[in-house]
Design a protein around this motif. Structure first.
Motif, PDB file in Angstrom:
ATOM      1  N   PRO A  27       0.805  -1.237   0.000  1.00 30.83           N
ATOM      2  CA  PRO A  27       0.000   0.000   0.000  1.00 30.83           C
ATOM      3  C   PRO A  27       0.825   1.268   0.000  1.00 30.83           C
ATOM      4  O   PRO A  27       0.364   2.310  -0.435  1.00 30.83           O
ATOM      5  CB  PRO A  27      -0.815  -0.123   1.295  1.00 30.83           C
ATOM      6  N   TYR A  28       2.057   1.210   0.483  1.00 32.67           N
ATOM      7  CA  TYR A  28       2.862   2.422   0.570  1.00 32.67           C
ATOM      8  C   TYR A  28       3.498   2.782  -0.766  1.00 32.67           C
ATOM      9  O   TYR A  28       4.003   3.875  -0.938  1.00 32.67           O
ATOM     10  CB  TYR A  28       3.945   2.251   1.634  1.00 32.67           C
ATOM     11  N   LEU A  58     -13.156   6.705   2.445  1.00 32.23           N
ATOM     12  CA  LEU A  58     -13.803   6.898   3.738  1.00 32.23           C
ATOM     13  C   LEU A  58     -14.156   8.341   4.038  1.00 32.23           C
ATOM     14  O   LEU A  58     -14.804   8.628   5.039  1.00 32.23           O
ATOM     15  CB  LEU A  58     -12.884   6.370   4.856  1.00 32.23           C
ATOM     16  N   LEU A  59     -13.734   9.253   3.167  1.00 29.55           N
ATOM     17  CA  LEU A  59     -14.021  10.671   3.372  1.00 29.55           C
ATOM     18  C   LEU A  59     -15.017  11.140   2.319  1.00 29.55           C
ATOM     19  O   LEU A  59     -14.954  10.709   1.173  1.00 29.55           O
ATOM     20  CB  LEU A  59     -12.751  11.508   3.290  1.00 29.55           C
ATOM     21  N   ARG A  81      -6.061  15.775  -7.534  1.00 31.60           N
ATOM     22  CA  ARG A  81      -5.269  15.697  -6.309  1.00 31.60           C
ATOM     23  C   ARG A  81      -6.130  15.346  -5.102  1.00 31.60           C
ATOM     24  O   ARG A  81      -5.686  14.662  -4.176  1.00 31.60           O
ATOM     25  CB  ARG A  81      -4.542  17.023  -6.081  1.00 31.60           C
ATOM     26  N   GLN A  82      -7.374  15.822  -5.085  1.00 37.09           N
ATOM     27  CA  GLN A  82      -8.273  15.455  -3.994  1.00 37.09           C
ATOM     28  C   GLN A  82      -8.503  13.952  -3.970  1.00 37.09           C
ATOM     29  O   GLN A  82      -8.459  13.319  -2.914  1.00 37.09           O
ATOM     30  CB  GLN A  82      -9.616  16.179  -4.152  1.00 37.09           C
ATOM     31  N   ASP A  83      -8.766  13.387  -5.142  1.00 33.94           N
ATOM     32  CA  ASP A  83      -9.034  11.950  -5.220  1.00 33.94           C
ATOM     33  C   ASP A  83      -7.832  11.138  -4.753  1.00 33.94           C
ATOM     34  O   ASP A  83      -7.976  10.159  -4.002  1.00 33.94           O
ATOM     35  CB  ASP A  83      -9.410  11.559  -6.652  1.00 33.94           C
ATOM     36  N   ILE A  84      -6.633  11.540  -5.181  1.00 32.02           N
ATOM     37  CA  ILE A  84      -5.433  10.823  -4.768  1.00 32.02           C
ATOM     38  C   ILE A  84      -5.254  10.914  -3.258  1.00 32.02           C
ATOM     39  O   ILE A  84      -4.987   9.914  -2.579  1.00 32.02           O
ATOM     40  CB  ILE A  84      -4.193  11.372  -5.501  1.00 32.02           C
ATOM     41  N   ARG A  88      -5.559   7.760  -0.663  1.00 28.77           N
ATOM     42  CA  ARG A  88      -4.358   7.414   0.100  1.00 28.77           C
ATOM     43  C   ARG A  88      -4.669   7.403   1.592  1.00 28.77           C
ATOM     44  O   ARG A  88      -4.314   6.454   2.309  1.00 28.77           O
ATOM     45  CB  ARG A  88      -3.244   8.409  -0.190  1.00 28.77           C
ATOM     46  N   TYR A  89      -5.320   8.431   2.096  1.00 26.91           N
ATOM     47  CA  TYR A  89      -5.633   8.482   3.527  1.00 26.91           C
ATOM     48  C   TYR A  89      -6.620   7.381   3.909  1.00 26.91           C
ATOM     49  O   TYR A  89      -6.515   6.787   4.987  1.00 26.91           O
ATOM     50  CB  TYR A  89      -6.214   9.838   3.900  1.00 26.91           C
TER      51      TYR A  89
END
Length: 241
Positions: A27-28, A58-59, A81-84, A88-89
């Motif tokens: 995942p990293y 989740l957001l 960038r929001q989607d990435i 990721r979070y």
């Protein structure tokens, strides 16, 4: 009757299997490709990678429209960038066995601080008020994939909750934050400080890159440090970045 029960059980099992996240093997090293983010009719978003991994966002969409630097510098993220960032979070939260904070339950207030550093284990601290009960749940990522080094729940006192409210007020978490200037450049090493909150049906998320303790982001640094202190796993200022 027995046949009907068996059929219903099979259908429920199939639905559960279809919704189970399939996290990346590494995942990293993988970032979600926004071309593979899908939204269903209920508004739920799923992150996909070209290799077939998938997991829920989740957001809520648009939660991380702003990128914030160590001195509260601000830059508006593109949808790409929001989607990435959100995928990721979300992946990091799932690895910590966390879930979405939504929907919010009535008569409750909840906050989550997720620390995602470059050189240490990820950790999450969720604090909640339900009626007159105050609680904290801290999780620290373990060395083995999917394992947790710490998974602890504790009760908080009303006084501790009041101090948390003061920290939130000092950081103006629920207010319109005044940023110092446009974000001049992208930061690399450091840590993401992801703060989420939910109360009175309202949700807010804000991610800050390594807030500077002595600058305008100082109240957010103190908020995160206080939550770590409440969790019983304090960190020195030389380790907390």
């Amino acid at each position: 009757m027995k046949a009907s029960v068996i059929i219903v059980s099979l259908l429920l099992g199939a639905c559960t299997a279809a919704q189970r996240p399939e996290l990346p093997a590494d995942p990293y090293a993988i970032e979600a490709d926004p071309r593979f983010i899908k939204t269903d009719r209920l508004g739920s978003r799923t992150c996909f990678t070209a290799k077939g991994s998938r997991w829920p966002d989740l957001l809520p969409r648009g939660a991380l429209a702003l990128a914030v630097g160590p001195y509260l510098e601000m830059d508006r993220r593109s949808q790409h960038r929001q989607d990435i960032s959100q995928c990721r979070y979300s992946l990091m939260l799932l690895l910590l066995r966390e879930d979405s904070m939504l929907p919010l339950t009535p008569d409750s207030e909840v906050y989550r601080f997720t620390w995602i550093p470059s050189f240490h284990a990820n950790r999450s601290i969720r604090v909640a008020r339900r009626g007159n009960v105050y609680s904290l749940h801290v999780k620290v990522e373990g060395k083995d994939e999917g394992a947790l080094a710490t998974d602890r729940r504790i009760l908080l006192t009303p006084t501790q909750w009041q101090v948390l409210q003061q920290r939130l007020e000092q950081a103006r978490f629920w207010s319109e934050v005044h940023f110092s200037s446009p974000l001049p450049y992208a930061y690399g090493d450091g840590a993401t400080w992801l703060f989420e909150g939910g109360r009175n049906g309202r949700y807010r998320a804000l991610d800050i890159h390594s807030p500077n303790r002595d600058g305008l982001a100082g109240p957010f640094y103190e908020l995160g440090a206080f939550l770590l202190e409440l969790s019983g796993i304090p960190m020195t200022e030389h380790t907390l970045y």
